[in-house]
Design a protein around this motif. Structure first.
Motif, short mmCIF file in Angstrom:
data_model
loop_
_atom_site.label_atom_id
_atom_site.label_comp_id
_atom_site.label_asym_id
_atom_site.label_seq_id
_atom_site.Cartn_x
_atom_site.Cartn_y
_atom_site.Cartn_z
N UNK A 9 43.46 51.67 32.73
CA UNK A 9 43.55 52.77 33.18
C UNK A 9 44.36 53.62 32.61
N UNK A 10 44.77 55.21 32.08
CA UNK A 10 45.33 55.68 31.99
C UNK A 10 46.45 55.91 32.26
N UNK A 36 40.42 64.74 24.88
CA UNK A 36 39.53 63.76 24.49
C UNK A 36 39.93 62.47 23.32
N UNK A 37 41.05 62.34 24.53
CA UNK A 37 41.87 61.20 23.23
C UNK A 37 41.06 59.99 23.20
N UNK A 38 40.86 59.39 22.68
CA UNK A 38 40.14 57.76 22.40
C UNK A 38 41.41 56.67 23.04
N UNK A 39 40.27 56.35 23.68
CA UNK A 39 40.89 54.88 24.47
C UNK A 39 41.80 54.05 23.51
N UNK A 40 41.37 53.97 22.47
CA UNK A 40 41.57 52.80 21.43
C UNK A 40 43.22 53.31 20.58
N UNK A 41 43.40 55.53 20.63
CA UNK A 41 44.74 55.93 20.73
C UNK A 41 44.89 56.39 21.58
N UNK A 45 49.76 53.79 23.22
CA UNK A 45 51.24 54.76 23.52
C UNK A 45 51.79 53.33 24.85
N UNK A 46 51.43 52.02 24.84
CA UNK A 46 52.30 51.32 25.62
C UNK A 46 52.98 51.28 24.69
N UNK A 47 54.31 50.43 25.62
CA UNK A 47 55.44 50.26 24.77
C UNK A 47 55.36 48.76 24.53
N UNK A 48 54.81 47.70 24.70
CA UNK A 48 54.48 46.68 24.11
C UNK A 48 53.82 47.43 22.67
N UNK A 49 53.08 47.81 22.55
CA UNK A 49 52.29 48.08 21.44
C UNK A 49 53.14 48.51 20.51
N UNK A 50 54.13 49.50 20.58
CA UNK A 50 54.82 49.70 19.50
C UNK A 50 55.98 48.67 19.31
N UNK A 292 49.27 56.84 28.07
CA UNK A 292 48.94 54.94 28.04
C UNK A 292 47.79 54.46 28.07
N UNK A 293 46.50 53.62 27.95
CA UNK A 293 46.41 53.07 28.07
C UNK A 293 46.21 51.12 28.08
#
Length: 763
Positions: A9-10, A36-41, A45-50, A292-293
């Motif tokens: 989900x986005x 056209x935002x990519x899924x990888x990009x 956007x998640x808190x976890x990634x940051x 965020x994806x």
């Protein structure tokens, strides 16, 4: 109501949910104006990634090499960790490391063993620059919440319930060797985990507590592995309707989903928590980016969840209390059928139907305790329910363990302790015993309802091999109090007329300032470490050889094998600082013959290492060698000999490294599994130099068979994912096992024989 999304989900602006479908880019553009935002990009956007990115020391976000900000252990785990680190060249703690004393704090068994371990911990804190929390001050995770957490930081703990996401800290529970790596300034190496959103909406019903929400989520995601080894990221408009204790109570139970870690949005309630605890600088706002994806989503309508009960023998075996009361015989019949699998012992006659009295389920004991149950709000609400009531003078008893001395002091000041005591409850100090079988063990055939973390078989302290069995059902503190008010008859908190006072919490920092030793800024190398007579060094472990002979010494067909079954909790806790004594308990609850079988084949390996006659030490190997040598040329003295076990899905539950290290101490060289329940257990195997094989299909071998693996050393060196093996007893029948890709360090650790050898050879 809980819904699991079939696809990713986005999440837009933290609230708009858009499923990952063919039209997703159009839907995202309509909401954000971004095309056209990519899924990888969007995954970034998640808190976890940051948070993971800020702690990653590699230049590759697909393969993380993490350094944590702080470490924490308790008195069952820190001796083994420190002994390993000391043997590997430890000079000082490079980051804050807290040693708490909340598991063996009663010093009830083993003579001076427990307090000897505590004095060992204090002397190490002085020598290496650590923080030492004396017994009865706080359970490990409550101390971390009150003192250690910071928004955006990461903490690694040697306890599986190391979860501080509700306070903005990504925390992970791991086996001790992973903490050793951090102490030696190495990294925690994992592939980038998937991230699952947990979207909370609505408000909880009156009488529904955090354990109810947690059990409902665990029921929805455990068996299907929806969040296994992923990060659970809590978002949604419902978070604002939850107090901090409520959020923390849900968060700590995410461990039982088998997720890797958790993180929550932070808001003014979190800010106030840090202000109350005199740490305002630890706060910052954290939330997902505008887009965020997530790899999936657990959608939770808080208003639809009713009081829950997790029946034996797993937190996922959950029902609403109303459902159980309405279908008592049917559900208890199902529990008894499951018990035949979990208990796997024909000498035990297990039933709960004898608990039905006058058409109602009667329980023998209630306990509110530990990192999950012992919070200020849980205990205040329980006290309000029991105000001017009493628990009766029959079999039912109630014990309450505040999670820390600061909580206990405030409960004394606001009168909650007086209400509970007048009702007949007993109040204990901060202690984790009820969670792992070292406190409040019920009578034989007893049923205990607990606001604690787990209800695995024998987790409450009974010993099946001695003909004992008792059961734990997990419930929220509010429904436990309601049951107590009904003198032991199972009762939902929704059925009690009560006004919850919700008193404000005032934190008194003097309690820790006056008792906790903090040497984090002043290590003193001149201090001598105090070694009690039970504290034993790890035995020497040999390197992996070219070829390998394994004897299968246990085959477990249970759907899941917990770490409690691999090495028991409770009665073994005093021996965690003595690997030789502890190993005698390995698999004692599941396969009591295992230790003897493992020791027998270990005689051959000891003879090989010593250059003595292998066949004199273990004559049965003659036929094994002869069968192998008809097909292969081998050097008997360069062919390692050890044991292995097979289990369908081992390692659910505790992070304790001893589930693996005890096997290694007894000569274990591998595990074979259909899958590993947790990343933690697989890591523990590797760190102790054991091969984590996978095999899916009908087993080609039986208990007692010998397995020969040719050129295993070369296979590990070249990171081969398929390993050919041969069942010696069955005319060298060939089969193939899987070895999922190992990191460079993992390969080196296995080749060296264990983590200690790996570090010693690097000196």
């Amino acid at each position: 109501m809980i819904k699991l999304y079939d696809k990713g989900v986005y999440l837009v602006n933290g609230r708009e949910i858009i499923e990952d479908t063919m039209d997703v880019h159009l839907a995202v553009k309509e909401k954000t104006g971004i095309d056209n935002i990519s899924k990888e990009e969007a995954k970034k956007g998640t808190m976890a990634y940051s948070i993971l990115k800020s702690h990653n020391t590699s230049d590759n976000m697909d393969n993380l090499r993490l350094k944590f900000d702080k470490l924490i252990s308790h008195d069952i785990t820190y001796v083994g960790i420190l002994q390993t680190a000391r043997a590997s060249g430890l000079e000082k703690f490079p980051i804050p490391y807290v040693l708490t004393n909340c598991h063996n704090s009663l010093c009830a068994v083993g003579g001076t063993i427990n307090e000897d371990d505590h004095m060992y911990g204090l002397s190490c804190a002085k020598k290496y620059g650590g923080i030492y929390v004396p017994a009865h001050q706080a359970v490990i995770h409550q101390y971390a919440r009150e003192i250690m957490t910071e928004c955006g930081s990461m903490i690694l703990g040697s306890d599986s319930h190391t979860r501080y996401g509700a306070l903005g800290t990504m925390a992970m529970g791991e086996g001790g060797p992973e903490l050793v790596k951090q102490l030696l300034e190495r990294t925690y190496d994992i592939p980038m985990p998937g991230v699952i959103a947990v979207y909370l909406t609505g408000s909880p019903r009156k009488g529904v507590g955090p354990q109810d929400i947690a059990l409902a989520i665990i029921k929805a995601v455990f068996k299907n592995g929806y969040v296994n080894n992923k990060v659970m990221e809590f978002v949604g408009d419902g978070i604002k309707n939850l107090s901090m204790d409520y959020r923390i109570g849900i968060d700590v139970m995410t461990t039982e989903t088998t997720c890797l870690s958790s993180i929550w949005e932070t808001d003014n309630a979190v800010k106030e928590y840090y202000e109350i605890h005199n740490r305002p600088s630890a706060f910052k706002y954290i939330k997902p980016e505008d887009i965020a994806y997530y790899d999936g989503m657990v959608f939770v309508d808080l208003s639809q969840i009713k009081p829950m009960i997790a029946m034996p023998f797993h937190p996922s075996n959950a029902y609403t209390i109303d459902e159980l009361n309405a279908n008592l015989y049917d559900i208890l019949d199902e529990v008894e059928k499951n018990a035949l699998i979990s208990l796997d012992n024909n000498n035990i006659q297990y039933t709960l139907k004898d608990k039905i009295k006058n058409g109602k389920l009667y329980v023998d004991q209630g306990t509110i305790a530990g990192c999950a149950g012992g919070s200020f709000e849980n205990i205040c609400d329980a006290a309000d329910i029991l105000d001017n009531k009493y628990i009766g003078a029959d079999e039912f008893s109630l014990s309450v363990y505040p999670a820390s001395q600061p909580i206990f002091m405030e409960l004394v000041k606001n009168g909650a302790i007086a209400k509970l005591t007048a009702a007949g409850a007993t109040i204990r100090s901060a202690f984790c015993g009820p969670c792992f079988g070292a406190g409040d063990t019920p009578a034989n055939n007893g049923l205990s309802i607990r606001h604690t973390t787990r209800n695995f078989p024998n987790r409450e302290g009974s010993k099946i091999t001695n003909g004992q069995i008792a059961s734990v059902a997990l419930m929220d503190a509010r429904s436990i109090a309601a049951t107590a008010a009904n003198q032991g008859y199972l009762t939902s908190a929704e059925d009690i007329d009560v006004n919850f006072g919700k008193p404000h919490y005032f934190y008194d920092r003097r309690i820790y300032e006056n008792r906790v030793f903090d040497g984090s800024k002043n290590p003193d190398p001149s201090i001598e470490v105090k070694l009690g007579p039970n504290i034993v060094d790890w035995p020497k472990m040999s390197k992996l050889t070219n070829d390998l002979v394994l004897k299968v010494v246990s085959v477990i067909h249970d759907p899941v094998t917990t770490t409690d079954e691999l090495i028991p909790s409770g009665e073994t806790s005093s021996y965690r600082s003595n690997p030789l004594a502890l190993a005698e308990y390995t698999l004692s609850r599941k396969d009591p013959a295992y230790v003897g079988r493992a020791k027998e084949i270990q005689k051959a390996e000891k003879a090989r290492i010593a250059g003595e006659d292998i066949l004199e030490a273990y004559p049965s190997l003659l036929k094994v060698y002869e069968a192998i040598e008809k097909k292969f040329t081998i050097d008997r003295y360069n062919t390692q000999i050890g044991s292995t076990i097979y289990a369908v899905k081992p390692g659910d539950g505790s992070a304790r490294e001893q589930a693996a290290s005890c096997q290694k101490v007894l000569g274990g060289l591998a595990n074979i599994a259909k899958e590993y329940a947790t990343k933690r257990y697989r890591s523990n195997l590797i760190n102790w130099g054991m091969l984590p094989f996978l095999y899916d299909g009908d087993l080609p071998f039986e208990n007692g068979d010998y397995i020969f693996i040719k050129d295993i050393k070369e296979a590990i060196e070249n990171n081969r994912s398929e390993i050919k093996a041969y069942v010696v007893n069955k005319d060298m029948k060939e089969f193939t096992m899987q070895m999922p890709k190992l990191t460079d360090d993992e390969r080196k650790i296995i080749l060296k024989g264990c983590l200690i050898n790996y570090y010693k050879d690097e000196e």
